[in-house]
Design an enzyme around this catalytic site. Structure first.
Site, PDB file in Angstrom:
ATOM      1  CB  CYS A  29      -0.919  -0.011   1.219  1.00  5.29           C
ATOM      2  SG  CYS A  29      -1.898   1.503   1.407  1.00  5.29           S
TER       3      CYS A  29
ATOM      4  CG  HIS B 147      -5.751   6.663  -4.119  1.00  2.00           C
ATOM      5  ND1 HIS B 147      -4.565   7.273  -4.439  1.00  2.00           N
ATOM      6  CD2 HIS B 147      -6.320   6.301  -5.313  1.00  2.00           C
ATOM      7  CE1 HIS B 147      -4.400   7.289  -5.750  1.00  2.00           C
ATOM      8  NE2 HIS B 147      -5.450   6.703  -6.306  1.00  2.00           N
TER       9      HIS B 147
ATOM     10  CB  CYS C 265      -4.402  -1.583   2.288  1.00  2.00           C
ATOM     11  SG  CYS C 265      -4.536  -0.190   3.433  1.00  2.00           S
TER      12      CYS C 265
ATOM     13  CB  CYS D  35     -15.154 -23.950  -7.749  1.00  2.00           C
ATOM     14  SG  CYS D  35     -15.572 -23.472  -6.059  1.00  2.00           S
TER      15      CYS D  35
ATOM     16  CB  CYS E 153      -5.428   3.670  -8.743  1.00  2.00           C
ATOM     17  SG  CYS E 153      -6.322   5.091  -9.443  1.00  2.00           S
TER      18      CYS E 153
ATOM     19  CB  CYS F 115      -2.491   7.417 -10.476  1.00  2.00           C
ATOM     20  SG  CYS F 115      -3.075   6.767  -8.890  1.00  2.00           S
TER      21      CYS F 115
ATOM     22  CB  CYS G  10      -0.300   1.908   5.761  1.00  2.00           C
ATOM     23  SG  CYS G  10      -1.066   0.506   4.900  1.00  2.00           S
TER      24      CYS G  10
ATOM     25  CG  HIS H 187     -12.160 -25.818  -4.553  1.00  2.00           C
ATOM     26  ND1 HIS H 187     -12.437 -24.839  -5.484  1.00  2.00           N
ATOM     27  CD2 HIS H 187     -11.547 -26.822  -5.238  1.00  2.00           C
ATOM     28  CE1 HIS H 187     -11.999 -25.234  -6.669  1.00  2.00           C
ATOM     29  NE2 HIS H 187     -11.470 -26.429  -6.547  1.00  2.00           N
TER      30      HIS H 187
END
Length: 555
Positions: free
Chosen positions: A56, A84, A77, A191, A69, A72, A59, A486
């Site tokens: 991230c 952001h 995170c 699945c 993004c 940019c 942080c 699964h």
């Protein structure tokens, strides 16, 4: 059934995604394609160049969900995607790095766009160039692919790609797997869908219907530009799977159609395989019932879903005072079975929980069927009105099978919810099941005769030529927990078992199948099973379909 959805609008894109596409078109998707990384089992992620582990930008964290993004290329995170977006005006849409799925930073939720899905799927299709606008359809790419495999190399494909395609063709030609055995790409927690589709693709009467033009997608009037047709897309899957191509197939168009029919389940979240199976049959019935039921002379539906999977249950409720029995017939496309506990332990009789290590104990399918057809005393809060006594009386209920289907679907109840504890859990108890199954003891005729000591010899609905012997051909299994699991399907073709794990197809022995945690089992009438396996390479392929590739050396 879904009747109030006149056009395909689900899942509906958010306004921020619509605004992004209006300003940037598909250029961001095409640029992002270079960063897609696709594994052989069909899972796609985003991989930033020169970065071993994405972090991230706010942080420097690397755990949990990370988002890329589209404006940019910065990474955030889940805690900092909104930050952001607030600091960078217009940076509303990002991509989940681990799952390659669109995410709206403003709505803080996953969003769906079919154009983005096309960009992801093109990574799975080797050697297929996109057109100038990047809007090439799935069907067009598949047609081009067949031409390439057949040796007709397009001018826009360079020599290295054509050599790679020839190499793939040679490997497929040497395959000894039966025709129609092909992996299905996981489109993001799908699945559950792939496992059920594999069973449907190899259900003999269901398969023969679609391969013999039972539903012709080229002449179907129910399909339009804004309205999809589920049987048409099932027909397309049959055409692709039985084409001879061994590369994993992406059932994306079918997924869109199913989402349209089942709008409440339209998401990339993991769904229940059994619920999906019921929903698909419901969607086929909705599309085909009006046409197929025009000339029916009884109450039975003649759509292919019900002709193959529909049977009939009988429910007998007997008054414990006078012995009067009320009988009700119920149509069914599957039978849901509770796991028997130690051959009807005190939990079954007194209806009290039993303290035992269920993970180490074993149930049997015959025990589950015995439990299903066993007399059950209804509780004091379930007293029913007796038409003979004209009063509310205690009663007993007994279920039985009045009519067997061509394909018998048995669903094992492994997921249960406790209203007292307000929690759900998965039952991991192992189930022993036979490959050959005789359903005679569970028919209504057998149950009623046993109830009266075999004194009743004539029984309504008795047929001397009814087939009660079944052979198993598909097992859908579930591994993992209730929250994270699964689905895998085991297919039995010519007495050989194959494991279908999304895009992967492997040959396994029956010991692995018996040890699996079965969830949904498919049995077909014994006569149909042996007839279908006489020669799997000679299937009723329609002449209207695309040219099918010959498969040399197939078993």
């Amino acid at each position: 059934m879904s009747t109030g959805n006149p056009s395909y609008t689900n899942p509906k894109p958010c306004e921020h995604l619509a605004d992004y596409k209006l300003r940037h078109g598909l250029s961001g998707y095409r640029s992002l394609q270079k960063l897609f990384k696709t594994t052989p089992n069909g899972r796609t992620s985003v991989e930033k160049p020169n970065t071993k582990m994405p972090r991230c930008n706010s942080c420097n964290g690397f755990q949990g969900r990370l988002y890329f993004c589209l404006i940019c290329s910065s990474v955030s995170c889940s805690d900092h995607t909104l930050l952001h977006n607030q600091s960078e005006n217009g940076h509303d849409v990002a991509v989940d790095i681990e799952r390659a799925e669109l995410y709206c930073c403003v709505c803080c939720d996953q969003v769906y766009d079919p154009d983005f899905d096309k960009a992801v799927m093109s990574k799975h299709i080797m050697g297929i160039p996109r057109d100038k606008n990047g809007d090439e359809s799935i069907g067009e790419r598949l047609v081009k692919r067949r031409r390439l495999v057949s040796g007709v190399v397009e001018e826009s494909v360079d020599l290295s790609k054509s050599k790679q395609l020839v190499s793939m063709r040679d490997r497929r030609a040497k395959s000894c797997y039966p025709l129609g055995l092909r992996g299905l790409t996981n489109l993001g927690s799908t699945c559950y869908m792939n496992s059920v589709l594999q069973a449907l693709l190899h259900a003999p009467p269901f398969r023969n219907y679609f391969l013999s033009e039972g539903h012709n997608r080229e002449t179907c009037r129910k399909r339009s530009v804004d309205r999809l047709c589920l049987p048409c897309d099932i027909d397309a899957i049959f055409s692709a799977v039985f084409s001879g191509d061994r590369a994993p197939y992406s059932p994306a168009q079918f997924l869109y159609s199913w989402w349209q029919h089942s709008a409440n389940l339209a998401s990339y979240e993991q769904q229940d395989a059994h619920e999906f199976f019921i929903s698909v049959l419901d969607g086929i019935h909705e599309k085909e019932s009006k046409l197929s039921n025009r000339n029916r002379d009884n109450g039975d539906c003649l759509c292919i879903a019900h002709k193959v999977f529909s049977g009939q249950l009988r429910s007998d409720v007997t008054c414990m005072t006078c012995g009067f029995t009320s009988t009700t017939d119920e149509p069914c496309v599957d039978i849901s079975l509770d796991l028997d506990t130690n051959n009807l332990s005190p939990k079954n009789i007194a209806n009290k929980p039993i303290k035992s290590n269920e993970n180490s104990s074993v149930s049997t399918l015959l025990g589950c069927l015995d439990l299903f057809t066993r007399q059950e005393k209804l509780g004091s809060d379930q007293k029913l009105h007796c038409r003979n006594c004209q009063e509310m009386r205690d009663s007993v209920k007994q279920m039985s099978i009045k009519r067997l289907p061509l394909v018998l679907c048995l669903h094992i109840k492994r997921f249960e919810h406790s209203p007292v504890r307000r929690m759900s859990r998965k039952i991991d108890r192992h189930l022993h099941f036979p490959f050959s199954l005789d359903m005679t003891p569970y028919l209504s005729s057998s149950i009623v005769r046993n109830r009266f000591g075999n004194r009743i010899f004539a029984f309504e609905g008795d047929e001397s030529d009814i087939s009660t012997e079944f052979e198993i051909f598909a097992v859908v299994t579930h591994s993992g927990t209730l929250e994270s699991g699964h689905y895998v399907t085991y297919l039995r073709l010519s007495d050989q078992w194959y494991k279908c794990d999304d895009a992967w197809i492997t040959e396994v022995d029956e010991g692995l199948v018996r040890a699996s945690q079965c969830y949904v089992m498919f049995y077909v009438q014994k006569m149909l099973y042996h007839k279908a396996n006489e020669d799997l390479s000679c299937l009723p392929i329609s002449p209207r379909r695309d040219t099918f590739l010959p498969i040399a050396g197939c078993c």
